[in-house]
Design a protein around this motif. Sequence first.
Motif, short mmCIF file in Angstrom:
data_model
loop_
_atom_site.label_atom_id
_atom_site.label_comp_id
_atom_site.label_asym_id
_atom_site.label_seq_id
_atom_site.Cartn_x
_atom_site.Cartn_y
_atom_site.Cartn_z
N ILE A 25 37.45 58.63 18.28
CA ILE A 25 36.69 58.04 19.38
C ILE A 25 36.61 56.53 19.20
CG2 ILE A 25 34.42 57.92 20.49
CD1 ILE A 25 35.79 60.50 21.07
N ALA A 26 36.82 55.80 20.26
CA ALA A 26 36.73 54.35 20.24
C ALA A 26 35.46 53.91 20.93
CB ALA A 26 37.93 53.75 20.96
N VAL A 27 34.92 52.77 20.52
CA VAL A 27 33.76 52.22 21.20
C VAL A 27 34.16 51.04 22.08
CG1 VAL A 27 32.08 53.02 19.51
CG2 VAL A 27 33.16 50.78 19.22
N THR A 28 35.44 50.64 22.02
CA THR A 28 35.96 49.59 22.87
C THR A 28 36.97 50.19 23.83
OG1 THR A 28 35.69 47.92 21.16
CG2 THR A 28 37.21 47.39 22.94
N ALA A 29 36.79 49.90 25.11
CA ALA A 29 37.72 50.37 26.13
C ALA A 29 38.64 49.23 26.53
CB ALA A 29 36.94 50.85 27.35
N ARG A 30 39.73 49.56 27.19
CA ARG A 30 40.64 48.54 27.69
C ARG A 30 40.87 48.75 29.17
NH1 ARG A 30 45.68 47.02 24.43
NH2 ARG A 30 44.11 45.69 23.51
N THR A 31 40.65 47.70 29.93
CA THR A 31 40.94 47.71 31.36
C THR A 31 42.29 47.03 31.54
OG1 THR A 31 38.59 47.50 31.84
CG2 THR A 31 40.10 47.01 33.63
N ILE A 32 43.23 47.73 32.18
CA ILE A 32 44.56 47.17 32.36
C ILE A 32 44.89 47.05 33.84
CG2 ILE A 32 45.43 47.97 30.14
CD1 ILE A 32 46.72 50.32 31.58
N LEU A 33 45.80 46.15 34.16
CA LEU A 33 46.27 45.96 35.53
C LEU A 33 45.13 45.84 36.53
CD1 LEU A 33 49.28 48.45 35.60
CD2 LEU A 33 49.34 45.98 35.28
N PHE A 34 44.48 44.71 36.48
CA PHE A 34 43.29 44.47 37.29
C PHE A 34 43.64 43.55 38.45
CE2 PHE A 34 39.39 41.82 37.79
CZ PHE A 34 38.59 42.81 38.32
N GLY A 35 43.52 44.02 39.68
CA GLY A 35 43.80 43.18 40.83
C GLY A 35 43.71 43.99 42.12
N THR A 36 43.97 43.31 43.24
CA THR A 36 43.91 43.95 44.54
C THR A 36 45.15 43.61 45.36
OG1 THR A 36 42.63 42.10 45.39
CG2 THR A 36 41.39 44.02 44.68
N ARG A 59 28.32 54.42 30.81
CA ARG A 59 27.91 55.83 30.90
C ARG A 59 28.68 56.71 29.92
NH1 ARG A 59 28.12 54.93 36.40
NH2 ARG A 59 30.09 56.05 36.55
N LEU A 60 29.95 56.38 29.68
CA LEU A 60 30.77 57.14 28.75
C LEU A 60 30.48 56.78 27.29
CD1 LEU A 60 34.14 57.08 30.68
CD2 LEU A 60 32.73 59.09 30.21
N GLY A 61 29.68 55.73 27.06
CA GLY A 61 29.30 55.37 25.71
C GLY A 61 30.09 54.22 25.10
N PHE A 62 30.96 53.59 25.88
CA PHE A 62 31.69 52.45 25.34
C PHE A 62 30.75 51.27 25.17
CE2 PHE A 62 35.23 54.82 27.26
CZ PHE A 62 36.10 54.85 26.19
N GLU A 63 30.97 50.47 24.14
CA GLU A 63 30.13 49.32 23.85
C GLU A 63 30.73 48.02 24.33
OE1 GLU A 63 29.44 49.51 19.67
OE2 GLU A 63 28.45 51.46 19.79
N SER A 64 32.03 47.98 24.49
CA SER A 64 32.70 46.77 24.95
C SER A 64 34.01 47.15 25.62
CB SER A 64 32.95 45.80 23.78
OG SER A 64 33.85 46.39 22.85
N THR A 65 34.61 46.16 26.26
CA THR A 65 35.90 46.39 26.92
C THR A 65 36.78 45.17 26.75
OG1 THR A 65 37.02 47.06 28.96
CG2 THR A 65 35.17 45.55 29.19
N GLU A 66 38.07 45.41 26.74
CA GLU A 66 39.06 44.34 26.78
C GLU A 66 39.77 44.43 28.12
OE1 GLU A 66 40.35 44.30 22.08
OE2 GLU A 66 41.75 45.05 23.56
N CYS A 67 39.93 43.32 28.77
CA CYS A 67 40.69 43.25 30.02
C CYS A 67 42.00 42.55 29.71
CB CYS A 67 39.92 42.49 31.09
SG CYS A 67 38.36 43.25 31.51
N SER A 68 43.08 43.29 29.77
CA SER A 68 44.36 42.71 29.38
C SER A 68 45.21 42.39 30.60
CB SER A 68 45.10 43.67 28.45
OG SER A 68 45.30 44.92 29.05
N TRP A 69 46.27 41.67 30.34
CA TRP A 69 47.22 41.23 31.36
C TRP A 69 46.57 40.31 32.38
CZ3 TRP A 69 50.85 45.87 32.84
CH2 TRP A 69 51.47 46.35 31.70
N ALA A 70 45.62 39.51 31.97
CA ALA A 70 45.02 38.50 32.83
C ALA A 70 45.71 37.17 32.49
CB ALA A 70 43.51 38.40 32.60
N LEU A 71 46.63 36.75 33.33
CA LEU A 71 47.38 35.54 33.05
C LEU A 71 46.46 34.32 33.07
CD1 LEU A 71 50.56 36.22 35.21
CD2 LEU A 71 50.22 36.63 32.76
N GLU A 72 46.77 33.34 32.25
CA GLU A 72 45.93 32.14 32.13
C GLU A 72 45.78 31.40 33.45
OE1 GLU A 72 46.16 29.73 28.37
OE2 GLU A 72 48.01 30.91 28.19
N ASP A 73 46.80 31.45 34.30
CA ASP A 73 46.74 30.71 35.56
C ASP A 73 46.29 31.56 36.74
OD1 ASP A 73 49.02 32.25 35.76
OD2 ASP A 73 50.31 30.63 36.48
#
Length: 99
Positions: A25-36, A59-73
């Motif tokens: 079990i992980a306490v950190t989640a990862r959000t990927i491919l974020f956009g509209t 609600r699922l018990g995660f303590e933190s999240t990483e949002c990846s693939w967010a380009l600097e620009d």
Amino acid sequence: MWESKCGRFTTGCGPHSSNCPTDSIAVTARTILFGTHPDFRGQGLKTALLLASLRAGRRLGFESTECSWALEDNEPVNSVLEFVGAQPAKRYRLYQTDL
């Protein structure tokens, strides 16, 4: 979408969930491919989507999240991440060469 470190892509796998092996079990989640889609930009959907994802993760018990693939620009995505209190933690570079 949340990715737990038990290697499954699911919205139902978290520290307080019974469908993920307890020894991985992980306490950190990862959000990927974020956009509209371009047709729906500028309506606050990115913010609503991120806030709903953060609530689901809590609600699922995660303590933190990483949002990846967010380009600097990518100002629209980065401004939403900053709005919810996220801070850059890691930077990755892509390199290219002809073969």
